[in-house]
Enzyme design. Structure first.
Site, PDB file in Angstrom:
ATOM      1  CG  HIS A  61     -15.524  20.802 -10.203  1.00  5.19           C
ATOM      2  ND1 HIS A  61     -15.713  21.327  -8.940  1.00  5.19           N
ATOM      3  CD2 HIS A  61     -15.343  19.466 -10.022  1.00  5.19           C
ATOM      4  CE1 HIS A  61     -15.644  20.347  -8.050  1.00  5.19           C
ATOM      5  NE2 HIS A  61     -15.426  19.217  -8.691  1.00  5.19           N
ATOM      6  CG  HIS A  63     -15.144  14.234 -10.932  1.00  2.38           C
ATOM      7  ND1 HIS A  63     -14.143  13.930 -10.022  1.00  2.38           N
ATOM      8  CD2 HIS A  63     -15.782  15.324 -10.433  1.00  2.38           C
ATOM      9  CE1 HIS A  63     -14.181  14.796  -9.022  1.00  2.38           C
ATOM     10  NE2 HIS A  63     -15.171  15.653  -9.247  1.00  2.38           N
ATOM     11  CG  ASP A 304     -18.596  18.082  -8.533  1.00  2.00           C
ATOM     12  OD1 ASP A 304     -17.765  17.303  -9.062  1.00  2.00           O
ATOM     13  OD2 ASP A 304     -18.857  18.070  -7.327  1.00  2.00           O
ATOM     14  N   GLY A 323     -22.622  11.927  -6.658  1.00  2.00           N
ATOM     15  CA  GLY A 323     -22.144  12.587  -7.864  1.00  2.00           C
ATOM     16  C   GLY A 323     -23.229  12.623  -8.911  1.00  2.00           C
TER      17      GLY A 323
END
Length: 438
Positions: A61, A63, A304, A323
């Site tokens: 996970h 980004h 994440d 985030g």
């Protein structure tokens, strides 16, 4: 005399059946032998005495923001951060600029990683209102780990917040769908209650327990009705973890290292550098997450990793970007939890190698066993070190765990038999390839 391309000599190997003192022989990028290889030869023999040899750990996970903002993160910088932190493969989310929602976008990203990615990589496809009819074919692409659905906390064509559209997505294919589970109507209804410039801890009040729990209940009802497997990402509440135990026929569970490592005191200490979705919550939910790790409810752990610039993190709430960075600190933090007695090393490996491979169907990944890719995370369980921002490879340059001392550290990252990181130094050139999925 038997010969290999690489031998890892004398380490404690974390095998699917337990910890064993053994050598590992690698040939043509695959594990071919585990045991006493004392008479065998290889061009490269690595002394692993005093170290633990784990199967290559996966962050399922992340980004990496590519395409997007290279001042914050790119595939080259994010995957370099991964190997520095002991990660051999990452699965990259689709909410980039532009989003990865179509065959041309996927093909462009696939071609881009050659010679740029330091670790192996899988791709999520974003589900949106305009591509539901294409999802069944897109999920069948060999390097696609899953369809990602933002059932809350997204904007534009990557938000699918209504039940009718969610059901259409679930009936569009067969593989597991990964969900960001928050209830979008509740998020929007509560948003006007909060004035700009409030304390960052209001983030957890706005995106409250019911917001997450309601979203997960809705998804489980639809998953049961359609029979479509669901992977609920970053589960953050005790209520969800208790509820999901009754849906093991259709659901798997991810918990983030942040929800295992932090509580809501972080808002007072870190301000915007603690803001993420779903939020960091109080001790009750952290305790529930650890109980779910212990009883097997949790299938995998991720970071994440979602970097933003310092300027974006320092805006007053609720304009603060949500985030946190994490791919580089995931392994050290989890090793520290092992040393603190919160879980065994074997359970950590199950959550960070076998678990992601099982949930997403990664081929030849996740196990230290003959025939699997020669991916290894070699760690020193006794090494104590402070996490410093000068170590962070992401261009944004910060971590919410700066200054934290941990015990346990990745010493080598080996990908398909090639040493990618050794003693904090990247080795050679980027060798990352796409992960293949069933």
């Amino acid at each position: 005399m038997t010969s290999f391309d690489l031998i890892l000599r004398g380490g404690t190997c974390v095998l699917p059946w337990g910890e064993v003192a053994a050598d590992v022989g690698v040939r043509a990028g695959r594990i071919v032998a585990i045991g006493n290889l004392g008479t065998a030869t290889a061009p490269e023999v690595v002394d692993c005495a005093g170290l633990h040899v784990l199967p290559g750990l996966i962050d399922p996970h992340v980004h990496l923001r590519d395409p997007g903002d290279p001042a914050v993160e790119t595939i080259p910088t994010g995957t370099k951060a991964a190997i520095l932190g002991g990660i051999t493969a990452v699965f990259d989310m689709p909410n980039t600029t532009p989003s990865i929602t179509s065959q041309p976008a996927l093909e462009k990203k696939r071609a881009y990683i050659e010679g740029r990615s330091w670790c192996d990589i899988g791709f999520y496809i974003g589900a949106g209102q305009t591509n539901i009819a294409d999802l069944a074919s897109l999920e069948a692409e060999p390097d696609v780990c899953a369809i990602k659905v933002f059932a809350g906390s997204s904007t534009g064509d990557l938000l699918i917040g209504d039940d009718a559209s969610l059901e259409r997505v679930m009936r569009s294919g067969r593989r597991t769908i990964a969900y960001h589970s928050e209830d979008e109507p509740r998020l929007q209804a509560r948003k006007p209650l909060y004035a700009a410039g409030g304390p960052h801890k209001l983030h957890a009040e706005w995106r409250d327990v019911e917001c997450a729990f309601l979203g997960t209940r809705r998804l489980m009802a639809l998953a049961r009705e359609t029979g479509r497997p669901a992977h609920i990402l970053h589960v953050s509440t005790a209520e969800e973890l208790g509820y999901l135990k009754d849906f093991r026929d259709v659901a798997t569970v991810e918990v983030l290292v942040n929800h295992l490592s932090q509580t809501d005191e972080a808002y007072d200490r870190l301000g915007g550098y603690a803001v993420m979705n779903p939020p960091i919550r109080d001790q009750r939910h952290k305790d529930a997450a650890w109980a779910a790790v212990a009883d097997g409810t949790v299938d995998c752990i991720g970071s994440d990793h979602a970097p933003h610039s310092r300027e974006a993190k320092e805006r007053p709430w609720p304009q603060t970007a949500a985030g946190l960075t994490g791919v580089q600190t995931l392994v050290p933090l989890m090793l520290d939890h092992v040393n603190a007695g919160r879980l065994s090393l074997s359970r950590m490996v199950d959550l960070m190698a076998a678990g992601p491979a099982r949930v997403y169907g990664a081929v030849a990944k996740g196990r230290l066993a003959a025939g699997y890719d020669a991916d290894f995370t070699v760690v020193d369980m006794k090494k104590s070190r402070v996490i410093e921002e000068s170590w962070i490879a992401s261009p944004c340059g910060w971590t919410p765990f700066a200054g934290q001392r941990v015990t346990g550290w990745p010493m080598m990252t080996i990908i398909r038999g090639q040493i990618a990181m050794r003693d904090d130094e990247v080795q050679g050139e980027p060798i990352g390839q796409t992960v293949k999925f069933r």
